[in-house]
Every structure is written in C-alpha cells, then in structure tokens.
Design a protein around this motif. Structure first.
Motif, short mmCIF file in Angstrom:
data_model
loop_
_atom_site.label_atom_id
_atom_site.label_comp_id
_atom_site.label_asym_id
_atom_site.label_seq_id
_atom_site.Cartn_x
_atom_site.Cartn_y
_atom_site.Cartn_z
N ARG A 214 -28.42 -45.52 -7.59
CA ARG A 214 -29.84 -45.35 -7.89
C ARG A 214 -30.03 -45.12 -9.39
NH1 ARG A 214 -34.15 -45.80 -3.98
NH2 ARG A 214 -33.13 -45.80 -1.95
N TYR A 215 -30.75 -46.03 -10.03
CA TYR A 215 -30.96 -45.96 -11.47
C TYR A 215 -32.45 -46.15 -11.79
CZ TYR A 215 -25.88 -46.60 -11.96
OH TYR A 215 -24.51 -46.47 -11.89
N GLY A 216 -32.82 -45.76 -13.00
CA GLY A 216 -34.17 -46.00 -13.48
C GLY A 216 -35.14 -44.90 -13.08
N ALA A 217 -36.38 -45.05 -13.57
CA ALA A 217 -37.43 -44.10 -13.24
C ALA A 217 -37.90 -44.32 -11.80
CB ALA A 217 -38.61 -44.28 -14.21
N GLU A 218 -38.40 -43.25 -11.20
CA GLU A 218 -38.96 -43.30 -9.84
C GLU A 218 -37.97 -43.91 -8.84
OE1 GLU A 218 -43.06 -44.70 -9.73
OE2 GLU A 218 -43.26 -44.31 -11.87
N SER A 219 -36.75 -43.46 -8.90
CA SER A 219 -35.70 -44.01 -8.04
C SER A 219 -35.87 -43.63 -6.57
CB SER A 219 -34.31 -43.56 -8.53
OG SER A 219 -34.22 -42.16 -8.59
N ARG A 220 -36.83 -42.77 -6.28
CA ARG A 220 -37.08 -42.41 -4.87
C ARG A 220 -37.68 -43.58 -4.10
NH1 ARG A 220 -41.27 -40.86 -7.87
NH2 ARG A 220 -43.40 -41.01 -7.03
N ILE A 221 -38.29 -44.54 -4.82
CA ILE A 221 -38.93 -45.68 -4.14
C ILE A 221 -38.34 -47.02 -4.60
CG2 ILE A 221 -41.12 -44.51 -3.70
CD1 ILE A 221 -42.20 -45.92 -6.24
N GLY A 222 -37.22 -47.00 -5.25
CA GLY A 222 -36.60 -48.24 -5.72
C GLY A 222 -35.38 -47.92 -6.56
N GLY A 223 -34.96 -48.86 -7.37
CA GLY A 223 -33.86 -48.60 -8.28
C GLY A 223 -32.48 -48.81 -7.70
N ASP A 224 -32.39 -49.40 -6.50
CA ASP A 224 -31.07 -49.67 -5.93
C ASP A 224 -30.32 -50.66 -6.81
OD1 ASP A 224 -31.18 -48.05 -3.70
OD2 ASP A 224 -32.16 -49.56 -2.47
N MET A 225 -29.07 -50.34 -7.13
CA MET A 225 -28.22 -51.23 -7.92
C MET A 225 -26.81 -51.20 -7.37
SD MET A 225 -29.46 -50.76 -11.88
CE MET A 225 -28.91 -52.41 -12.29
N ARG A 226 -26.08 -52.26 -7.63
CA ARG A 226 -24.67 -52.30 -7.27
C ARG A 226 -23.86 -52.59 -8.52
NH1 ARG A 226 -21.95 -52.01 -2.94
NH2 ARG A 226 -23.77 -52.32 -1.62
N ASN A 227 -22.81 -51.79 -8.74
CA ASN A 227 -21.92 -51.98 -9.88
C ASN A 227 -20.64 -52.65 -9.41
OD1 ASN A 227 -23.74 -50.52 -11.54
ND2 ASN A 227 -22.86 -48.59 -10.87
N THR A 228 -20.29 -53.76 -10.04
CA THR A 228 -19.09 -54.51 -9.69
C THR A 228 -18.21 -54.65 -10.92
OG1 THR A 228 -20.33 -55.79 -8.04
CG2 THR A 228 -18.20 -56.65 -8.72
N VAL A 229 -16.96 -54.22 -10.82
CA VAL A 229 -16.03 -54.31 -11.94
C VAL A 229 -15.52 -55.75 -12.06
CG1 VAL A 229 -13.84 -53.50 -12.91
CG2 VAL A 229 -15.36 -51.90 -11.70
N PHE A 230 -15.70 -56.33 -13.23
CA PHE A 230 -15.30 -57.71 -13.48
C PHE A 230 -14.05 -57.80 -14.36
CE2 PHE A 230 -18.95 -59.04 -11.35
CZ PHE A 230 -19.04 -60.42 -11.30
N GLY A 231 -13.72 -56.72 -15.04
CA GLY A 231 -12.56 -56.76 -15.91
C GLY A 231 -12.23 -55.40 -16.50
N ILE A 232 -11.00 -55.26 -16.98
CA ILE A 232 -10.55 -54.03 -17.63
C ILE A 232 -9.68 -54.42 -18.82
CG2 ILE A 232 -9.16 -51.93 -17.40
CD1 ILE A 232 -9.99 -51.85 -14.45
N VAL A 233 -9.96 -53.80 -19.95
CA VAL A 233 -9.17 -54.06 -21.16
C VAL A 233 -8.86 -52.72 -21.83
CG1 VAL A 233 -11.28 -54.44 -22.53
CG2 VAL A 233 -9.07 -55.32 -23.36
N ALA A 234 -7.64 -52.60 -22.34
CA ALA A 234 -7.21 -51.37 -23.00
C ALA A 234 -6.67 -51.70 -24.38
CB ALA A 234 -6.15 -50.66 -22.17
N GLY A 235 -6.72 -50.72 -25.26
CA GLY A 235 -6.21 -50.92 -26.61
C GLY A 235 -6.34 -49.64 -27.42
N TRP A 236 -6.24 -49.78 -28.73
CA TRP A 236 -6.41 -48.63 -29.62
C TRP A 236 -7.82 -48.63 -30.23
CZ3 TRP A 236 -1.43 -47.47 -32.95
CH2 TRP A 236 -0.41 -47.07 -32.07
N GLU A 237 -8.74 -49.32 -29.58
CA GLU A 237 -10.12 -49.43 -30.06
C GLU A 237 -10.95 -50.06 -28.96
OE1 GLU A 237 -10.04 -53.01 -32.96
OE2 GLU A 237 -7.97 -52.54 -32.37
N GLU A 238 -12.26 -50.07 -29.14
CA GLU A 238 -13.14 -50.77 -28.22
C GLU A 238 -13.12 -52.25 -28.60
OE1 GLU A 238 -16.99 -48.97 -27.59
OE2 GLU A 238 -16.18 -46.98 -28.04
N ILE A 239 -12.81 -53.10 -27.64
CA ILE A 239 -12.57 -54.52 -27.91
C ILE A 239 -13.86 -55.33 -27.93
CG2 ILE A 239 -11.30 -56.57 -27.13
CD1 ILE A 239 -9.58 -54.23 -28.16
#
Length: 328
Positions: A214-239
């Motif tokens: 549930r995200y956003g304003a007034e999430s009691r009547i909406g705001g449904d979202m789904r988060n799907t991981v598409f990738g992962i990257v690691a390093g010594w900095e933000e890539i």
C-alpha cells in the motif's frame, strides 16, 4: 537449513556483506532493481496540493533531446511505507517467536537499537532515551531514489469525481471532491540501495520490499502495488540510478522487459563503474533463485535473536568512547 545460516542463493553476494552493522560505513553496496506496478488507482501527491507529483524528463536515453512529463513517486514516500512495513514484520515475528524487544514506533518513540532503526537510521529528536540520556543519531544504510513512471503523465492520470450519498434517500448529492489519480497497471522502475549491510539485513530488506503493498496518499481506498525484483547488482558504489533505469527501459519496452533484459542492462552500466573489477551482476537465474529463497525463509527465533543482538551491539559500540589511534 538453520535460520542462522546464510541461504545458498546469497552466495554470489558474500563478498558484499559485512559481519556486523557498524557506525563507520564501508563501500560494499548492493542495489535491488525492481518494478513497482500499481494495481489500483493510486495517489502520488504532496501534502500541500491536490495535484499529482510530476516532473519533466528526457523521453529516453536514445531520445535525450525530447522531453516527457512523468509521474514522480518520491523516494520519501517509498521509504516511509517500507520502514513501517519492516517494523510491523519485526513486531509480529518477535511476538510469535517469544523474543522480547524494546518498544519502537515512528516517529516519537524510536528505540534506536532495533534492526529497523539500525538500518533505516534514526535521530535523538524522538522521545527515545537510552540510560536516561540523549542517544546519538544513527545514519541510514538503506537509500531510495525518486521513481519515475515509464509512461507519459497524460496517459496514466485520471481525475475521479466523488459524490456523497444520503443514507436516507440513497441519492447522490452535490459533488464534494475530485481526486487526481494514477491509473492501474502503471509501472515505476525503482532502485533500493543498501550499504555495509549484513546478509540478515539484506534478507529483511527484501522481505520488506516484497511484502509492502500500500503506497501513496489515501491508501485506505486504493494504492495497491506489487513490487517485483528484476535484478541485483553489487559493487563499491551505486551502479545505476532510478532515472537512468527508467530511460533505458523506455527504449527496450517494445521488445519486452524481463530479468534477462535488466541483467544485460546492468552489465552495460558496470562498464562505467569506478571500480569495475568489484562489480557483480546477478544473472536472471541467480536473481530468481535468490528471491525464491527469501520468500521461503522463515523468521525463526534464532534469526530474530541474532539480528536484535547485532543491533544492540551496534548501539553499544556507538555509545562507547572512540578508541585512540594505536601507537607504533
């Protein structure tokens, strides 16, 4: 597998985990590259105005000279939801497993010594006091960036009119509100960056991201979202940044956006890293396996006790007087 053992799917990232959380950060960074998809009408706006947050950006990497108006899903709005989600997960899991913990809640009673506080950070401006004195601030080790809609603002926004209904006559009266909303099926490419985290904190972060809906304003009547991981990257900095990710995907969407597409894109961005040899991009198969193991991992008593012990040790170490430099 014991709850205190790192899952096999985390092995490709073993060089980017730290043994325990520390106030002084190192450079090991892991980025979770994901897609946030609206599954209902959603409102992304500031508190001062009824208008949707929007911004002018280039259309894409290939069309950098052309501009497009996009909906902006502010970083602060993502972080607020997921910080509370982690707190609720920890509160529920510790109660179920009989692990005694300090009371902690936003924003006036941060304990400053639990896994959520140690990861998301906290300040002593709250009512929390340790040993009767002000506690030192905790720097965050999880970072968010504003996510931008893949599609144009005009294509995904809709003004919805709401009427009041009389309970006596069951008739609608005068219109009393108009909400500017983002349509369902809108995509927001997003990135969450973790720095100097343990594998346990990485586990909790992924469970939090996958479990928040549930995200956003007034999430009691909406705001449904789904988060799907598409990738992962690691390093010594933000890539890569969320805006770059969005612009790149816009050029690729006609061919379909898949974890393989994202892995190839991350490999391209790894070439621009300051520390190229330190970058590790998980393949689509590695990402899929890792996420599957996160979903089946149980937050058992041993795991919870270990992450709370680590958080309290962090707090104790931060409160101690720094040691002087060793003499030669």
């Amino acid at each position: 597998m014991s709850a205190t053992n790192m899952p096999a799917g985390f092995a490709p990232l073993k060089d980017y985990f730290v043994e325990a959380p520390q106030p002084i950060l190192r450079k090991e960074t892991i980025q979770i590259v994901l897609m946030r998809e609206a599954l209902d009408y959603t409102i992304f706006r500031t508190e001062e105005t009824r208008e949707i947050n929007k911004v002018l950006t280039p259309v894409s990497i290939q069309k950098a000279g052309e501009q497009m108006e996009r909906v902006a899903f502010l970083a602060s709005k993502q972080k607020a939801v997921e910080s509370r989600e982690l707190a609720q997960v920890l509160r529920t899991a510790t109660a179920r497993q009989g692990v005694k913990v300090h009371e902690c809640w936003l924003k006036d009673h941060l304990c400053l010594q639990c896994p959520r506080c140690v990861l998301f950070g906290g300040t002593n401006a709250s009512a929390s006091k340790l040993a009767g004195k002000n506690a030192a601030n905790i720097k965050h080790r999880i970072a968010y960036g504003t996510a931008f809609s893949l599609a144009d603002y005009q294509e995904i926004q809709e003004s919805v009119l709401f009427n009041a209904v009389s309970e006596q006559t069951i008739k609608t009266g005068q219109a009393f509100n108009v909400r500017n909303m983002v349509k369902p099926a809108t995509l927001f490419p997003s990135i969450v960056s973790l720095q100097s985290v343990t594998w346990q904190e990485f586990m909790l972060s992924l469970k939090t991201i996958l479990g928040a809906h549930r995200y956003g304003a007034e999430s009691r009547i909406g705001g449904d979202m789904r988060n799907t991981v598409f990738g992962i990257v690691a390093g010594w900095e933000e890539i890569i940044t969320p805006l770059e990710f969005t612009l790149e995907l816009y050029d690729r969407q006609n061919k379909g956006i898949t974890p393989k597409t994202v892995a190839a894109l991350l490999q391209d961005y790894a070439q621009g890293a300051a520390h190229q040899a330190k970058v590790k991009v998980l393949s689509a198969a590695e990402t899929e396996s890792l996420v599957a193991q996160v979903q089946t991992f149980e937050l058992e008593r041993a795991f919870l006790s270990s992450v709370y012990d680590a958080a309290e040790a962090y707090r104790k170490g931060q409160d101690e007087k720094p040691k002087s430099r060793p003499k030669k």
